[in-house]
Scaffold this active site. Structure first.
Site, short mmCIF file in Angstrom:
data_model
loop_
_atom_site.label_atom_id
_atom_site.label_comp_id
_atom_site.label_asym_id
_atom_site.label_seq_id
_atom_site.Cartn_x
_atom_site.Cartn_y
_atom_site.Cartn_z
N SER A 39 0.79 -1.23 0.00
CA SER A 39 0.00 0.00 0.00
C SER A 39 0.82 1.28 0.00
CB SER A 39 -0.96 0.01 1.19
OG SER A 39 -1.99 -0.93 0.98
N TYR A 69 5.38 12.19 8.21
CA TYR A 69 4.56 11.72 7.11
C TYR A 69 5.07 10.35 6.66
CZ TYR A 69 3.46 16.70 7.00
OH TYR A 69 3.08 17.96 7.35
N GLY A 70 4.19 9.60 6.03
CA GLY A 70 4.65 8.32 5.51
C GLY A 70 3.52 7.45 5.04
N HIS A 71 3.86 6.20 4.79
CA HIS A 71 2.88 5.19 4.41
C HIS A 71 3.51 3.83 4.63
CE1 HIS A 71 -0.74 3.65 2.56
NE2 HIS A 71 -1.12 4.86 2.22
N ASP A 72 2.68 2.87 5.00
CA ASP A 72 3.11 1.49 5.14
C ASP A 72 2.53 0.66 4.00
OD1 ASP A 72 4.24 2.32 7.48
OD2 ASP A 72 2.83 1.27 8.80
N GLY A 73 3.09 -0.51 3.81
CA GLY A 73 2.56 -1.42 2.79
C GLY A 73 2.93 -2.85 3.11
N GLY A 97 3.65 -11.51 2.32
CA GLY A 97 5.01 -11.94 2.54
C GLY A 97 6.07 -10.89 2.36
#
Length: 457
Positions: free
Chosen positions: A59, A298-302, A306
């Protein structure tokens, strides 16, 4: 001199403790890039990870896609607050008002409230057109614009379809032409067929500490997740993305990707997140926003099945940190490594989770009930005044991960809407949830892991 050289051994220990097969860490600090590579790309081959290894971003893709959409806004070919129907005249969901009023901004910040009811749109280039056509009967999880509820695939698929109609080419080509090539991200791709197999990390799952990591049985997410989860990249290329956000739209090669106005809009147009402890306090346009000891982050994870990606951007310190890995996704690992690096660089560290209220005075009747969406069912119960949350696990996930069909967590109140969910096994982290939106004395929603689940009517 490598500012993280003295940390390399300890970071390796942490990754070993979490049984992570391989990882690459990248730091962009005041213009200087540092990369650290660990472990193997595939436990069956033992091939070592290099800093140029390609990982699935999951994501974190949304931060790439949002940037491309804002480029169209810069050009005057799209607008954040124009109805989606301005670009897709046949766009329709179950609620006529939502059909006519939902905007790209609400898709970008996950406040459209539209259920992810798009069926199986296949794996061809027309996947986003098929998804848009399939949601004519999609109901509302929540009223339009009322509350944040993460859309894993659908929201950004609609944005991708708008981009395709405007540019006249498939989304993955748009990303290459508009974003990857201009910023010099030549190892970044939006279509898995373009990735060199020899450079691609393989995902791994952990079902038990004794068994250790095993190769994932599902190598790639369905193409429906592409615009929201299909980008693959190297750590240096993800740092280049962070550079664009840190430097008002400029890539490391000096190319302007979007205007400074666009970056400012992406960072400042925010909605509150009901559960502020999992990812951050607010959701902006393709970014999550938190505040660490007075500093905006700020940021985003994904995550894919796996592989995992984490990106954090600290403008006050001209700093970005990226962690890409092909194994365990526990948040504790990221916290330990990130705090180690942030401490070494003398910047803000991640705030700890709050402690539970030792003397709660909650009325259990306000919370108990079933909260459900397709594929996910929670039930809140009370025993002797103590609340518990039960999750019915998806049968396929339970089979792959060898977990029970139902998982139960105690709900430890932080306040009257926020709760801690203590782990049951060493493979779990402490989780958090918000149970809120009271109407007629009963909560209407559970918000956990960024997802929104309404009370069963």
């Amino acid at each position: 001199m490598n500012p993280l050289a003295e940390l390399e051994f300890r970071i390796g220990q942490i990754l070993d403790e979490y049984q992570t097969p391989g990882a690459v860490i990248g730091v962009l600090h005041r213009g200087e890039v540092t990369e650290l590579a660990y472990g193997v790309q595939d436990i069956t081959t033992g091939e070592p990870v290099t800093s140029g290894m390609v990982f699935q971003c999951g994501s974190l893709t949304k931060s790439w896609t949002a940037l491309a959409f804002l480029q169209l806004v810069d050009e005057g070919r799209a607008a954040l607050d124009e109805p989606v129907q301005s670009y897709l005249p046949h766009f329709q969901v179950a609620d006529p008002a939502v059909s006519a009023q939902v905007t790209p901004r609400q898709l970008l910040n996950h406040t459209s409230g539209i259920e992810e009811s798009y069926g199986d749109p296949g794996e061809d280039d027309d996947v986003y057109g098929r998804m848009v056509a399939a949601i004519v009967d999609a109901p509302q999880v929540s009223p339009l614009g009322s509350v944040h509820g993460y859309s894993a695939a659908l929201g950004y698929a609609i944005l991708a379809r708008i981009m395709e109609v405007i540019d006249g080419k498939p989304w993955h080509r748009i990303m290459t032409d508009r974003i990857f090539t201009p910023m010099g991200a030549t190892s970044t791709h939006a279509w898995r067929e373009e990735v060199e197999p020899a450079r691609a990390a393989r995902g791994h799952l952990i079902r038990s500490l004794d068994e250790g990591p095993i190769p994932t049985p599902v190598d790639d997410l369905p193409r429906a997740f592409g615009a929201g989860g299909g980008v693959t990249s190297t750590v240096r290329n993800v740092l280049a993305l962070a550079h664009v956000y840190l430097h008002a739209g400029l890539a490391p090669n000096g190319q302007r990707i979007v205007s400074a106005t666009a970056i400012r809009e992406m960072m400042t147009s925010r909605v509150p997140i009901p559960d502020p402890y999992t990812l951050g306090r607010e959701w902006a346009l393709g970014l999550v926003v938190d505040n660490w000891h007075g500093h905006d982050v700020y940021g985003h994870d994904g995550s894919t099945i796996g592989q995992n990606a984490r990106m954090r951007i600290l403008p006050d310190d001209d700093l970005a940190l990226v962690l890409l890995s092909n194994g365990d996704s526990r948040e504790g690992r990221h916290r330990e490594i990130f705090d180690l690096i942030f401490t070494r660089l003398g910047t803000a560290t991640i705030p700890p989770l709050p402690v539970p209220d030792p003397a709660p005075t909650l009325d259990p009747a306000r919370y108990i009930g079933v909260y459900e969406r397709p594929g996910t069912r929670f039930e809140v119960t009370s025993e002797h005044g103590h609340l518990q949350l039960h999750l019915d696990v998806d049968p396929m996930q339970a089979a792959i991960m060898c977990t029970p069909d139902r998982i139960t967590h105690d709900l430890l109140p932080i306040d009257d809407t926020h709760f801690l969910l203590p782990p049951n096994t060493p493979l779990e982290d402490m989780q958090t949830a918000a149970i809120f939106g009271f109407h007629d004395g009963r909560a209407q929603y559970i918000h956990t892991n960024a997802r929104l689940h309404p009370r069963e009517s």
